[in-house]
Design an enzyme around this catalytic site. Structure first.
Site, PDB file in Angstrom:
ATOM      1  CB  THR A   4      -0.950  -0.121   1.308  1.00 32.47           C
ATOM      2  OG1 THR A   4      -1.853  -1.067   1.110  1.00 32.47           O
ATOM      3  CG2 THR A   4      -1.755   1.409   1.294  1.00 32.47           C
ATOM      4  CB  SER A  64       3.076  -7.578   1.240  1.00 35.00           C
ATOM      5  OG  SER A  64       1.987  -7.573   2.142  1.00 35.00           O
ATOM      6  CB  THR A 110       0.955  -3.578   6.329  1.00 38.55           C
ATOM      7  OG1 THR A 110      -0.366  -3.741   6.047  1.00 38.55           O
ATOM      8  CG2 THR A 110       1.433  -2.122   6.445  1.00 38.55           C
ATOM      9  CG  ASP A 111      -2.111  -7.632   3.552  1.00 37.91           C
ATOM     10  OD1 ASP A 111      -2.609  -6.723   4.719  1.00 37.91           O
ATOM     11  OD2 ASP A 111      -2.500  -7.801   2.688  1.00 37.91           O
TER      12      ASP A 111
END
Ligand code: ASP
Length: 165
Positions: A12, A55, A86-87
């Protein structure tokens, strides 16, 4: 000033929102590459786009490529910053913590809001990550994760909220 290698992998933090559809996607112009002048206030920053992936698409093979790349540039820089979705940020950070052999700061960061969303946290987190990577205190700490005014170790950090910053 310290020399920092900034490596972008996607996520993101490197995406933009389509204001018509609300979809958040990668764009042809990498949004983070426009911030060089701001980052260069804190360090001599060289940037490399190694991947441009959400990710969940980052596999162990990508992590290994990233680790090898950091290791191959180790002697040229004082510290390393990696931007990541961030995942799976915690998985890549943990892998790098095990794989990269260095006392130099290695800092991973990401964002919950894309580059053109109101209140985007990407540039702020990136500046914080670069600033941490330039400090002596960040040496010999293993891989660190910097987001939302917090510094975590890769060993213990986990994403617990899918919406909060
Ligand atoms: N889906 C995004 C990713 O992990 C989420 C994020 O970056 O916050 O690539």
């Amino acid at each position: 000033m310290k020399k920092i290698l900034l490596i972008h992998t996607g996520g993101t933090i490197a995406m933009s929102e389509d204001h018509q559809t609300g979809a958040v996607t990668t764009t042809q112009d990498h949004p983070l590459l426009q911030d060089q002048a701001i980052l260069n206030q804190f360090a001599f920053v060289e940037e490399k786009v190694i991947f441009h992936l959400p990710s969940p698409h980052i596999t162990p093979a990508h992590m290994l490529d990233l680790g090898k790349y950091i290791q191959s540039r180790m002697d040229e820089f004082d510290g390393f910053v990696i931007t990541h979705g961030t995942d799976t940020l915690e998985e890549t950070a943990y892998f790098l913590d095990l794989y990269v052999q260095t006392k130099k700061p290695v800092v991973v960061t990401g964002a919950m809001r894309s580059s053109n969303e109101i209140g985007s946290d990407g540039l702020y987190n990136l500046i914080c990550a670069v600033r941490v990577a330039t400090t002596e205190e960040a040496s010999e700490k293993g891989v660190l994760v910097v987001m939302n005014d917090e510094i975590h170790t890769a060993t213990y950090v986990t994403k617990t909220a899918a919406l909060n910053l």
